[in-house]
Design a protein around this motif. Structure first.
Motif, PDB file in Angstrom:
ATOM      1  N   VAL A  34      31.213  52.375 -69.437  1.00  0.00           N
ATOM      2  CA  VAL A  34      29.884  52.560 -68.854  1.00  0.00           C
ATOM      3  C   VAL A  34      29.015  51.313 -68.939  1.00  0.00           C
ATOM      4  CG1 VAL A  34      29.847  55.054 -69.176  1.00  0.00           C
ATOM      5  CG2 VAL A  34      28.980  53.567 -70.998  1.00  0.00           C
ATOM      6  N   LYS A  35      29.415  50.357 -69.780  1.00  0.00           N
ATOM      7  CA  LYS A  35      28.634  49.118 -69.833  1.00  0.00           C
ATOM      8  C   LYS A  35      29.513  47.982 -70.341  1.00  0.00           C
ATOM      9  CE  LYS A  35      25.081  49.360 -68.821  1.00  0.00           C
ATOM     10  NZ  LYS A  35      24.468  49.251 -67.456  1.00  0.00           N
ATOM     11  N   THR A  54      27.907  59.356 -67.574  1.00  0.00           N
ATOM     12  CA  THR A  54      26.620  58.669 -67.608  1.00  0.00           C
ATOM     13  C   THR A  54      26.373  57.910 -68.903  1.00  0.00           C
ATOM     14  OG1 THR A  54      25.507  60.646 -68.443  1.00  0.00           O
ATOM     15  CG2 THR A  54      25.584  60.352 -66.048  1.00  0.00           C
ATOM     16  N   TYR A 253      19.509  48.984 -73.707  1.00  0.00           N
ATOM     17  CA  TYR A 253      19.796  50.360 -73.310  1.00  0.00           C
ATOM     18  C   TYR A 253      19.257  51.373 -74.317  1.00  0.00           C
ATOM     19  CZ  TYR A 253      22.679  47.247 -70.704  1.00  0.00           C
ATOM     20  OH  TYR A 253      23.076  46.184 -69.935  1.00  0.00           O
ATOM     21  N   PHE A 276      21.790  53.774 -69.849  1.00  0.00           N
ATOM     22  CA  PHE A 276      22.651  52.758 -69.248  1.00  0.00           C
ATOM     23  C   PHE A 276      22.409  52.529 -67.765  1.00  0.00           C
ATOM     24  CE2 PHE A 276      24.993  54.144 -73.032  1.00  0.00           C
ATOM     25  CZ  PHE A 276      25.117  52.921 -73.657  1.00  0.00           C
ATOM     26  N   ALA A 277      21.651  53.413 -67.127  1.00  0.00           N
ATOM     27  CA  ALA A 277      21.379  53.241 -65.692  1.00  0.00           C
ATOM     28  C   ALA A 277      20.154  52.373 -65.445  1.00  0.00           C
ATOM     29  CB  ALA A 277      21.214  54.605 -65.023  1.00  0.00           C
ATOM     30  N   VAL A 282      24.379  54.762 -61.669  1.00  0.00           N
ATOM     31  CA  VAL A 282      25.425  55.518 -62.362  1.00  0.00           C
ATOM     32  C   VAL A 282      26.775  55.328 -61.686  1.00  0.00           C
ATOM     33  CG1 VAL A 282      26.219  57.851 -62.914  1.00  0.00           C
ATOM     34  CG2 VAL A 282      23.834  57.216 -63.345  1.00  0.00           C
ATOM     35  N   LEU A 285      28.374  52.030 -63.011  1.00  0.00           N
ATOM     36  CA  LEU A 285      28.327  51.690 -64.427  1.00  0.00           C
ATOM     37  C   LEU A 285      29.608  50.985 -64.877  1.00  0.00           C
ATOM     38  CD1 LEU A 285      26.741  54.884 -66.064  1.00  0.00           C
ATOM     39  CD2 LEU A 285      25.676  52.649 -65.739  1.00  0.00           C
TER      40      LEU A 285
END
Length: 312
Positions: A34-35, A54, A253, A276-277, A282, A285
């Motif tokens: 996600v990141k 997410t 974040y 994280f968005a 999303v 990501l």
């Protein structure tokens, strides 16, 4: 009483090879990257975040892959096992999947009336999957693992302690946890509403060796708090109780404070927002390298030095 601690936020671990780490957690365990960012204190090293679709608090497992570093050693003064939650009906699926990838596992075992299996990643990080039907979080269908069988996020983390009394006092005091079970020297505490993602186990293990940090060892465990304001209340309470708690750190974040619990394990309290968005949608990501503002002038050099990552 105002709720200050909700449960688990994330667990951060050291790793060796970057691509092997990505392969294990995205391809085998089915988590989402996600990141993709860097260690804010050492930008020549990735900081990789895995979670659900997410990257919700309570699902996030993060890694600093340092390359050629020696393997760590499990023991007291360390978070030794990070347990994920999955539906009861997925037990056979996960045993078959681990066998398919030639990953040895132990179990199934029973603990607090729940079935679990135990195994390790390529670096020796301790992982468990606890099979239960109490977890209402949705699974992520990544095209490899059906959503009905996918892990939902964390279930529990286990802290190995020589003398757990002071740790228990911290957990049941400032950290707002409640004792919900005891079994063979293992004490289970819940935060907030309880349930998977809100449990922490303290294991009294006075005969264990002391832990050594290295690849596969957990660097810290982070607890979730709702806002900057609740974080500042916790920070003040910790300082007044004699803990050497850090100033608030901006991690882009979430915002963080750090301190060591009495057994020596590094604790963090992290805010749920902004999430994280904040710097990519999303749907995208984890696809681009995201840098904190102070490193943007060095982007070309940082990108050239970091190894390429391929998500299969």
């Amino acid at each position: 009483m105002e709720t200050l601690i909700n449960g688990l936020h994330h667990v951060t671990t050291l790793a060796a090879d970057t691509q092997r780490n990505v392969d294990y957690y995205t391809d085998i365990l089915g988590l989402r990257l996600v990141k993709k960012t860097v260690n804010f204190d050492a930008p020549d090293v990735y900081h990789l975040y895995y979670g659900n679709e997410t990257g919700s608090p309570g699902t996030i497992l993060t890694f600093f892959p340092y390359g050629n570093i020696p393997r760590g050693r499990k023991g007291v003064g360390q978070l030794t096992y990070t347990a994920f939650s999955a539906p009861v009906a997925s037990l056979s699926y996960w045993m078959d999947r681990l066998h398919q990838y030639s990953i040895p596992y132990a179990g199934p075992y029973k603990r607090f009336s729940e079935t679990y299996i135990r195994f390790e990643d390529f670096d020796g990080m301790g992982i468990e999957i606890v099979f239960n039907d109490d977890d209402q979080r949705p699974g992520w269908d990544n095209g490899k693992i059906p959503a009905d069988f996918a892990v939902r996020g964390f279930h529990t983390v286990t802290l190995n302690e020589v003398n757990p009394d002071k740790t228990v006092k911290l957990l049941t005091g400032i950290m707002q946890h409640t004792l919900v079970g005891e079994e063979e020297g293992r004490f289970r505490f819940k935060a907030g509403i309880g349930g998977p993602g809100n449990y922490i186990d303290v294991l009294h293990s006075p005969k264990d060796v002391h832990a050594l940090q290295g690849a596969g060892s957990v660097h810290h465990v982070a607890f979730s708090t709702d806002t900057d304001e609740t974080q500042l209340i916790i920070q003040q309470q910790l300082a007044e109780s004699g803990y050497n708690v850090t100033p608030v750190q901006d991690r882009n974040y979430f915002h963080s404070i750090y301190f060591r619990e009495p057994g020596g394990i590094l604790f963090e309290v992290a805010t749920n927002p902004p999430g994280f968005a904040i710097d990519e949608p999303v749907s995208e990501l984890g696809t681009a390298l995201k840098l904190p503002q102070q490193y943007e002038p060095r982007r070309a050099k940082i990108e050239a030095e970091l190894p390429e990552i391929i998500v299969k």
